[in-house]
Structures are given as C-alpha cells and as structure tokens.
Design a protein around this motif. Sequence first.
Motif, mmCIF file in Angstrom:
data_model
loop_
_atom_site.group_PDB
_atom_site.id
_atom_site.type_symbol
_atom_site.label_atom_id
_atom_site.label_comp_id
_atom_site.label_asym_id
_atom_site.label_seq_id
_atom_site.Cartn_x
_atom_site.Cartn_y
_atom_site.Cartn_z
ATOM 1 N N GLN A 104 0.829 -1.205 0.000
ATOM 2 C CA GLN A 104 0.000 0.000 0.000
ATOM 3 C C GLN A 104 0.868 1.262 0.000
ATOM 4 O O GLN A 104 0.581 2.229 -0.728
ATOM 5 C CB GLN A 104 -0.917 -0.007 1.225
ATOM 6 C CG GLN A 104 -1.986 -1.092 1.176
ATOM 7 C CD GLN A 104 -2.771 -1.175 2.465
ATOM 8 O OE1 GLN A 104 -2.491 -0.457 3.420
ATOM 9 N NE2 GLN A 104 -3.776 -2.062 2.478
ATOM 10 N N GLU A 140 2.378 1.657 -3.452
ATOM 11 C CA GLU A 140 1.374 2.130 -4.409
ATOM 12 C C GLU A 140 1.087 3.617 -4.214
ATOM 13 O O GLU A 140 0.916 4.377 -5.193
ATOM 14 C CB GLU A 140 0.101 1.306 -4.266
ATOM 15 C CG GLU A 140 0.244 -0.123 -4.789
ATOM 16 C CD GLU A 140 -0.995 -0.948 -4.538
ATOM 17 O OE1 GLU A 140 -1.806 -0.542 -3.667
ATOM 18 O OE2 GLU A 140 -1.166 -1.993 -5.203
ATOM 19 N N ALA A 141 1.059 4.062 -2.950
ATOM 20 C CA ALA A 141 0.836 5.495 -2.682
ATOM 21 C C ALA A 141 2.004 6.334 -3.204
ATOM 22 O O ALA A 141 1.804 7.406 -3.811
ATOM 23 C CB ALA A 141 0.664 5.714 -1.177
ATOM 24 N N GLU A 142 3.218 5.835 -3.011
ATOM 25 C CA GLU A 142 4.400 6.554 -3.508
ATOM 26 C C GLU A 142 4.394 6.616 -5.029
ATOM 27 O O GLU A 142 4.718 7.640 -5.641
ATOM 28 C CB GLU A 142 5.666 5.849 -3.005
ATOM 29 C CG GLU A 142 6.950 6.565 -3.388
ATOM 30 C CD GLU A 142 8.175 5.877 -2.837
ATOM 31 O OE1 GLU A 142 9.295 6.253 -3.236
ATOM 32 O OE2 GLU A 142 8.011 4.964 -2.006
ATOM 33 N N TYR A 143 4.010 5.535 -5.643
ATOM 34 C CA TYR A 143 3.940 5.502 -7.107
ATOM 35 C C TYR A 143 2.889 6.482 -7.623
ATOM 36 O O TYR A 143 3.104 7.206 -8.613
ATOM 37 C CB TYR A 143 3.612 4.082 -7.565
ATOM 38 C CG TYR A 143 3.376 3.954 -9.050
ATOM 39 C CD1 TYR A 143 4.347 4.347 -9.972
ATOM 40 C CD2 TYR A 143 2.165 3.454 -9.540
ATOM 41 C CE1 TYR A 143 4.126 4.234 -11.335
ATOM 42 C CE2 TYR A 143 1.943 3.342 -10.892
ATOM 43 C CZ TYR A 143 2.928 3.742 -11.794
ATOM 44 O OH TYR A 143 2.703 3.626 -13.136
ATOM 45 N N GLN A 144 1.753 6.557 -6.919
ATOM 46 C CA GLN A 144 0.700 7.479 -7.331
ATOM 47 C C GLN A 144 1.183 8.927 -7.215
ATOM 48 O O GLN A 144 0.933 9.758 -8.109
ATOM 49 C CB GLN A 144 -0.555 7.263 -6.467
ATOM 50 C CG GLN A 144 -1.740 8.120 -6.872
ATOM 51 C CD GLN A 144 -2.200 7.846 -8.304
ATOM 52 O OE1 GLN A 144 -2.092 6.720 -8.784
ATOM 53 N NE2 GLN A 144 -2.664 8.876 -8.992
ATOM 54 N N ARG A 180 3.503 9.705 -10.070
ATOM 55 C CA ARG A 180 2.762 9.925 -11.320
ATOM 56 C C ARG A 180 2.170 11.321 -11.374
ATOM 57 O O ARG A 180 2.169 11.987 -12.423
ATOM 58 C CB ARG A 180 1.640 8.877 -11.444
ATOM 59 C CG ARG A 180 2.146 7.474 -11.758
ATOM 60 C CD ARG A 180 1.011 6.521 -12.001
ATOM 61 N NE ARG A 180 0.192 6.980 -13.123
ATOM 62 C CZ ARG A 180 -0.955 6.396 -13.514
ATOM 63 N NH1 ARG A 180 -1.404 5.355 -12.820
ATOM 64 N NH2 ARG A 180 -1.631 6.849 -14.546
ATOM 65 N N GLU A 181 1.665 11.760 -10.240
ATOM 66 C CA GLU A 181 1.097 13.109 -10.197
ATOM 67 C C GLU A 181 2.176 14.171 -10.423
ATOM 68 O O GLU A 181 1.957 15.182 -11.099
ATOM 69 C CB GLU A 181 0.398 13.323 -8.860
ATOM 70 C CG GLU A 181 -0.850 12.470 -8.682
ATOM 71 C CD GLU A 181 -1.436 12.590 -7.300
ATOM 72 O OE1 GLU A 181 -0.821 13.279 -6.458
ATOM 73 O OE2 GLU A 181 -2.508 11.975 -7.043
ATOM 74 N N ALA A 198 9.170 8.108 -10.677
ATOM 75 C CA ALA A 198 7.946 7.321 -10.903
ATOM 76 C C ALA A 198 8.280 5.895 -11.301
ATOM 77 O O ALA A 198 7.638 4.937 -10.865
ATOM 78 C CB ALA A 198 7.086 7.998 -11.974
ATOM 79 N N GLU A 248 7.318 2.597 -9.273
ATOM 80 C CA GLU A 248 6.559 1.517 -9.912
ATOM 81 C C GLU A 248 7.254 0.174 -9.687
ATOM 82 O O GLU A 248 6.608 -0.837 -9.398
ATOM 83 C CB GLU A 248 6.423 1.800 -11.407
ATOM 84 C CG GLU A 248 5.565 0.758 -12.137
ATOM 85 C CD GLU A 248 5.391 1.085 -13.601
ATOM 86 O OE1 GLU A 248 4.467 0.505 -14.210
ATOM 87 O OE2 GLU A 248 6.145 1.915 -14.137
#
Length: 413
Positions: A100, A103-107, A110-111, A176, A180
């Motif tokens: 989790q 995934e938050a770091e990847y999101q 991306r932003e 990113a 990922e």
Amino acid sequence: MRRIGGLLAVLLLAGSASSPAFGVSQSELDQVEREKAEMAAQLENASDEVRQAGQVLAETEAELPGAEHAVAVAQGRVAAAETEAAQAEREADAAREALQAAEAEYQAAREAVEAAREARASLLAATARGSELLTVDAVLASGDPQTAVDGLTYLEFMMDGKNRAVEEVTLARREAANAENAASLAETEAEAAEAAAAEALAAAETRYTEAQAAQAAVQELVGRHEAALAVAEGARDNAQSEYDQLEAESERLADQLRQAQADEDDDDSNGSGGGSSGGGGGGFVVPVDGWKSSDYGWRRHPIYGTTRLHGGTDFAAGTGAEIHAADSGKVVYAGWSSGYGQLTCISHGGGVSTCYAHQSEIWVNDGEYVDRDEGIGAVGSTGDSTGPHLHFEVRVHGDRVNPVGYLPSCLCR
C-alpha cells in the motif's frame, strides 16, 4: 493397577499416515507377547470371559504409552504449526502494508510527472507563439541600454525556467519508474507471504486432525481397557471361588499322595519291595522339551491385586509333545483332576512325588512303575489352561515345593 505393558505397540495407531512413525524392535514385540503369556498364566484358573478381559488389559496397557506419546507429539506439532501460521500471517500483513505504501508513492510520483509535464507544455506553447523571439526583437530595438539589459535578463530567466521544467519532468519520470518497480516488488512479496500463510494454516489444520486422531485412539484404548476391567471386576467373586476350588483339589491330591506314600512305606516294612529308584528326588530330568513360561511362587493377581500361589513350574510346548517321567517311580494318580485336567502323579520314594498337568493324553496307569525319562503322556491344554503347556509340580509329603531346585540349572533336556 500396575501397567503390564511398558511400550508402544504400533504406532501410531494414532491413526494418520502423516503421524510420526514409532519404531518397535522385535525384542520389544517379543516382550509384549511374553507379558501377555504371563497374564494368561496368571489367569489360568479364571473363566473364559475373564481370560479374554485379561488379554485385552495386557494389550491395551502395552499400547497406551505409545498412543499417549503420539498424542503429545501431535499436540506439539499443532502448536508449532499454529505459531508458524501466525508468523506467516504477520509477515503477510506487513507485506500488504508495504504494498500500500509503495502504491501510494507511485501514485504521488505519477502526479509529479503530470505536473511537470503541464509546466513544460506551457513553456513550449509560449515558444511556439514566438514569445521568445519577440522579446529578443524588443530588446534589440530599444535605444535605452538599461532597458536592453533588463530585457536580456528577463530572457535568460525564461530560458532557465524552460530548462528547469525539462529537468523536473525527467527527474519525476525516473522517480515514478523507481516507485513503480518498488510497488511491483512489494506486490510479489505480498503474494508470496499470503501463500506461505495459507500453506502454514493448512499444515496447522492437518496437524490438528492428526492430534484428534491420536486422541481418539487413546480414548478407544481406554474404553476397551475400562470395559475389560469391568468384566473382570464383575467376575471377581466367581474367580475367587474357582481358585478356592483348585486349592481344595490340590489339598485333596496332597492327601492322596501322602496316603500313597504311607502305603508304600507299609509295603516296604512288610518286605514286599517295589520301591522306586528315585530316592530323595534330586537330579530330576526336565520333563518336556520346551521353555519355562511361568515360575513357581506367590503371584499378585493382575486384576484383583490378591496374592495366589502358583504351585508349579510351567513349560511351554506344543500340543502332543512327549512328557517324560522326571525320575523312576510308581504312578499313584492317572486321570482327570478338575482344574489340573488330565493329570499324572508319580511317587519317587522318600515322600517325594511329581505331578504333570493339562495333558492331552495319558500313557500310563495307576500302580504302574515307570523308568526315569520314560514317556508318560503328551502335552495338552486340558482343565484350567489358556494354551498348550505342561504344569509340572514337585511335592514333598504332599506339599508343593519349587521344582527348579530338582532340575538341571539349564532347564534343558
């Protein structure tokens, strides 16, 4: 009641193919059989029902220690498996939390890429509209040196902004990509941890099933043991009555042997001769080719705890095996005698006589003289007997004594 069997029987019986194997040596198995034979010998005068109960008691007491050990082992495996499953579940939870976070770091990465991309797009749009060229033209057309310097400074600021925007996009893309990869690795680790947790839980359930099977086996043995004990206890009075009858028969036989000896003494005093060559009875031959299965002496009853005298030495031998006279003498009894079954007694003189019980056949008659080592009958299982064997007694003036002192030390023929 004391345990007769101090070892396990098979194992585990515990009832599961995956249960631990408990190796039992041949010597241990032989010991169980000897203990069962001992139980049978001690219950020789009991009813068939009590004999069967005694056999069950011997078997269950021999198997219970192994069964109880199997339960302890199975329960230990359950505890170990549950601990392993709990640890695997904790590791799976940690892996899911890491997933989790990744995934938050990847999101977020991306932003950041999207934001940098939008900034670069604005600069490129301005360039496309020729804003930079217009700025250069305005600077060159100015007649004021200070205005030209300010214009060039602004132009440099714009170019630096453009370069920083490109660098930010490149960096954001790299971060990113790293995020990922980290998220992908965390997902793989989470899946592996969950699979390990599921496997550990399944193992714990298997161990629990084994423990249940082992416990059920113990309960079944205990149930059989208690049922057999109840049968035996229910026959206590009858068993005591039968023993008393056998002792009465033994005393009647003793009186008969004493009378026979008295008659022989009278015959000798009248000069009629005919005495045996046995004398005091020392140095007898072993009466049958077999192994000693039961000793002379007082015994504690395996079920009731009472003490009883086993008045002879038993020799295990097959049905029909030849029985030999321990010494020369006169047959003073040949026939049926209650719990002794087919019985032959020989007077050897000097108040010493020998008796041979449970015969399948008697080959001599009352009053007949026999030689030392002569065949007098065949081994059987008549009277109160649990299997073919010879019950051999030595009596002195009618009273039973230990036969071993009259036989070769090797107890061999």
